[in-house]
Scaffold this motif. Structure first.
Motif, PDB file in Angstrom:
ATOM      1  N   LYS A 132      -0.264   4.298  22.578  1.00 33.28           N
ATOM      2  CA  LYS A 132      -0.524   5.033  21.640  1.00 33.28           C
ATOM      3  C   LYS A 132       0.915   5.389  22.754  1.00 33.28           C
ATOM      4  N   ARG A 133       1.964   6.629  22.320  1.00 34.85           N
ATOM      5  CA  ARG A 133       3.094   6.220  23.144  1.00 34.85           C
ATOM      6  C   ARG A 133       2.833   8.150  23.572  1.00 34.85           C
ATOM      7  N   THR A 134       3.516   8.844  24.187  1.00 31.24           N
ATOM      8  CA  THR A 134       3.696  10.205  25.293  1.00 31.24           C
ATOM      9  C   THR A 134       5.068  10.498  25.312  1.00 31.24           C
ATOM     10  N   LEU A 135       4.863  11.739  24.145  1.00 35.57           N
ATOM     11  CA  LEU A 135       6.303  12.553  24.251  1.00 35.57           C
ATOM     12  C   LEU A 135       6.854  14.020  24.675  1.00 35.57           C
ATOM     13  N   ALA A 166      12.919  22.975  20.655  1.00 31.89           N
ATOM     14  CA  ALA A 166      13.090  21.945  19.464  1.00 31.89           C
ATOM     15  C   ALA A 166      12.814  22.527  18.196  1.00 31.89           C
ATOM     16  N   TYR A 167      12.654  22.096  17.828  1.00 28.94           N
ATOM     17  CA  TYR A 167      12.297  22.387  15.767  1.00 28.94           C
ATOM     18  C   TYR A 167      11.671  21.174  15.901  1.00 28.94           C
ATOM     19  N   GLN A 190       6.008  10.855   9.492  1.00 28.94           N
ATOM     20  CA  GLN A 190       6.989  10.943  10.576  1.00 28.94           C
ATOM     21  C   GLN A 190       7.137  12.270  11.695  1.00 28.94           C
ATOM     22  N   LEU A 191       7.074  12.636  13.018  1.00 25.18           N
ATOM     23  CA  LEU A 191       6.729  13.407  13.785  1.00 25.18           C
ATOM     24  C   LEU A 191       8.629  13.971  13.900  1.00 25.18           C
ATOM     25  N   VAL A 192       9.490  14.877  13.001  1.00 24.53           N
ATOM     26  CA  VAL A 192      10.998  14.780  12.821  1.00 24.53           C
ATOM     27  C   VAL A 192      10.967  15.819  13.760  1.00 24.53           C
ATOM     28  N   VAL A 193      12.610  15.587  14.947  1.00 22.92           N
ATOM     29  CA  VAL A 193      12.769  16.759  15.998  1.00 22.92           C
ATOM     30  C   VAL A 193      14.395  17.329  15.625  1.00 22.92           C
ATOM     31  N   THR A 194      14.799  18.603  15.584  1.00 24.60           N
ATOM     32  CA  THR A 194      15.589  18.809  15.103  1.00 24.60           C
ATOM     33  C   THR A 194      16.309  19.464  16.127  1.00 24.60           C
ATOM     34  N   PHE A 195      17.333  19.243  16.854  1.00 26.15           N
ATOM     35  CA  PHE A 195      17.765  19.814  17.819  1.00 26.15           C
ATOM     36  C   PHE A 195      19.130  21.373  17.597  1.00 26.15           C
ATOM     37  N   PRO A 196      18.583  22.539  18.079  1.00 27.89           N
ATOM     38  CA  PRO A 196      19.518  23.575  17.945  1.00 27.89           C
ATOM     39  C   PRO A 196      21.134  23.023  17.573  1.00 27.89           C
ATOM     40  N   SER A 197      21.267  23.969  16.600  1.00 27.93           N
ATOM     41  CA  SER A 197      23.297  24.085  16.673  1.00 27.93           C
ATOM     42  C   SER A 197      23.663  22.671  16.666  1.00 27.93           C
ATOM     43  N   GLY A 198      22.676  21.440  15.854  1.00 29.67           N
ATOM     44  CA  GLY A 198      23.413  19.975  15.897  1.00 29.67           C
ATOM     45  C   GLY A 198      23.786  19.841  17.367  1.00 29.67           C
ATOM     46  N   GLN A 199      22.583  19.593  18.406  1.00 31.53           N
ATOM     47  CA  GLN A 199      23.263  19.237  19.703  1.00 31.53           C
ATOM     48  C   GLN A 199      23.206  17.761  19.570  1.00 31.53           C
ATOM     49  N   LYS A 200      22.052  17.122  18.869  1.00 30.20           N
ATOM     50  CA  LYS A 200      21.910  15.551  19.011  1.00 30.20           C
ATOM     51  C   LYS A 200      21.589  15.995  17.511  1.00 30.20           C
ATOM     52  N   GLU A 201      21.505  14.389  17.301  1.00 28.57           N
ATOM     53  CA  GLU A 201      21.019  13.708  16.221  1.00 28.57           C
ATOM     54  C   GLU A 201      19.627  14.240  15.852  1.00 28.57           C
ATOM     55  N   GLU A 202      19.293  14.166  14.152  1.00 32.78           N
ATOM     56  CA  GLU A 202      18.233  14.014  14.180  1.00 32.78           C
ATOM     57  C   GLU A 202      17.329  13.092  14.953  1.00 32.78           C
ATOM     58  N   ALA A 203      15.703  13.350  15.174  1.00 33.24           N
ATOM     59  CA  ALA A 203      14.483  12.165  15.210  1.00 33.24           C
ATOM     60  C   ALA A 203      13.091  12.386  14.507  1.00 33.24           C
ATOM     61  N   THR A 204      13.143  11.168  14.691  1.00 32.01           N
ATOM     62  CA  THR A 204      11.717  10.661  13.725  1.00 32.01           C
ATOM     63  C   THR A 204      11.063   9.603  14.678  1.00 32.01           C
ATOM     64  N   ILE A 205       9.603  10.109  14.555  1.00 26.32           N
ATOM     65  CA  ILE A 205       8.464   9.168  15.458  1.00 26.32           C
ATOM     66  C   ILE A 205       7.601   9.241  14.627  1.00 26.32           C
ATOM     67  N   PRO A 206       6.897   7.651  14.312  1.00 25.03           N
ATOM     68  CA  PRO A 206       5.312   7.811  13.321  1.00 25.03           C
ATOM     69  C   PRO A 206       4.359   9.046  14.058  1.00 25.03           C
TER      70      PRO A 206
END
Length: 309
Positions: free
Chosen positions: A3-6, A12-13, A20-36
């Motif tokens: 299993k992965r460790t994050l 982050a939101y 999926q786990l969806v990671v959204t960063f404030p003020s659009g600093q990075k692109e949205e990321a998703t992890i199963p």
């Protein structure tokens, strides 16, 4: 499957969409990321400005993912546990609670012996004298009434880092603060290991709070603290390797944390074969239940070996 460790060390939101786990960063600093979510074993939340939705927490718990939060010193301080970790949980807890005193003393004897043997193997691997620890391992009696565990730990820590860190002592770190280096690394690593063991105990249908030796009424993870003892060696070895690189360990940086977060995936030798540590811990907790249930009398613990395949 490993299993992965994050690890989340910045604001982050965290939410969920399509399993999926969806990671959204404030003020659009990075692109949205998703992890199963099914790939996740541990999620470490460090930054106080992290926001996580209840829907995501629910799915993580259902996936038996350990959600770990950190305190102001950046050390893991809490673990989110599911109320139901096993389909036979009530039956398994009953066997755990009904374990006799002689059985628990025998289980602690096995645990201390395994821990001291692994400490001796680590000393030998670092070209240090292991004879005293090897002798003490054979002298551990039921319940470790002579307290060989404490004597062995004192001797071990007086010697294991002596060349790399002169005058090192675990007595320099007796609280939840980061401690004098490399106590900060050890404390962080042990906290991660504790969460790994607690997760495995819950998955095996047992209460992490009811120990075989540890019984502090203020400690919700007494059994985890018992069972992790022979596994501490892998944290010690990883910290030794970090020190050998000459890295500055006075401050627990993100780089150091990322190295310590590899603990669940470390290769360990158990029952004649190599296995990721998190899988080995699950085998240990499964064997512990067999002892409580009465179908076995021996806990399956790993043997420290330096080289993995």
């Amino acid at each position: 499957m490993i299993k992965r460790t994050l690890f989340f060390g910045n604001p982050a939101y965290l939410s969920t969409r399509n399993e999926q786990l969806v990671v959204t960063f404030p003020s659009g600093q990075k692109e949205e990321a998703t992890i199963p979510i099914e790939d996740l074993g541990y999620v470490v939340l460090e930054d106080p400005q992290i926001t996580i939705t209840n829907g995501l927490l629910m799915k993580l718990v259902q996936n038996k993912t350990a959600v770990i939060t950190c305190n102001k010193q950046h050390l893991p301080c809490a673990l989110l546990q599911p109320l139901v970790g096993h389909t036979e949980q009530t039956e398994r807890i009953r066997h755990q609670l009904n374990a006799s005193v002689p059985l628990k003393k025998n289980l602690w004897q096995q645990t201390v012996q395994a821990k001291i043997e692994n400490q001796a193997a680590h000393l030998k691997d670092r070209n240090k004298d292991d004879l005293k620890l090897k002798r003490w391992a054979t002298q551990v009696k039921s319940g470790d009434a002579a307290n060989h565990e404490a004597y062995a730990a004192a001797h071990y820590f007086q010697n294991i880092y002596s060349v790399l860190v002169p005058h090192f002592s675990r007595n320099q770190s007796r609280s939840l603060t980061e401690g004098i280096a490399p106590n900060n690394l050890l404390n962080y690593g042990y906290a991660i290991l504790r969460a790994v063991v607690a997760r495995a105990l819950i998955s095996s249908g047992m209460l992490p709070s009811v120990g075989i030796f540890h019984r502090n009424k203020y400690n919700a993870f007494c059994l985890a603290d018992d069972i992790m003892e022979p596994y501490r060696i892998y944290v010690d070895a990883l910290v030794y390797e970090i020190l050998e690189t000459g890295a500055n360990v006075e401050e627990l940086t993100t780089t150091l944390k990322s190295q310590l977060l590899q603990i669940p995936a470390l290769d360990v030798f158990i029952d004649g074969k190599w296995s990721p540590l998190m899988n080995a811990v699950s085998r240990t907790t499964s064997s512990l239940y067999d002892c409580f249930e009465g179908s076995n009398r021996k806990i399956l613990y790993p043997q420290y070996m330096a080289n993995s395949p």
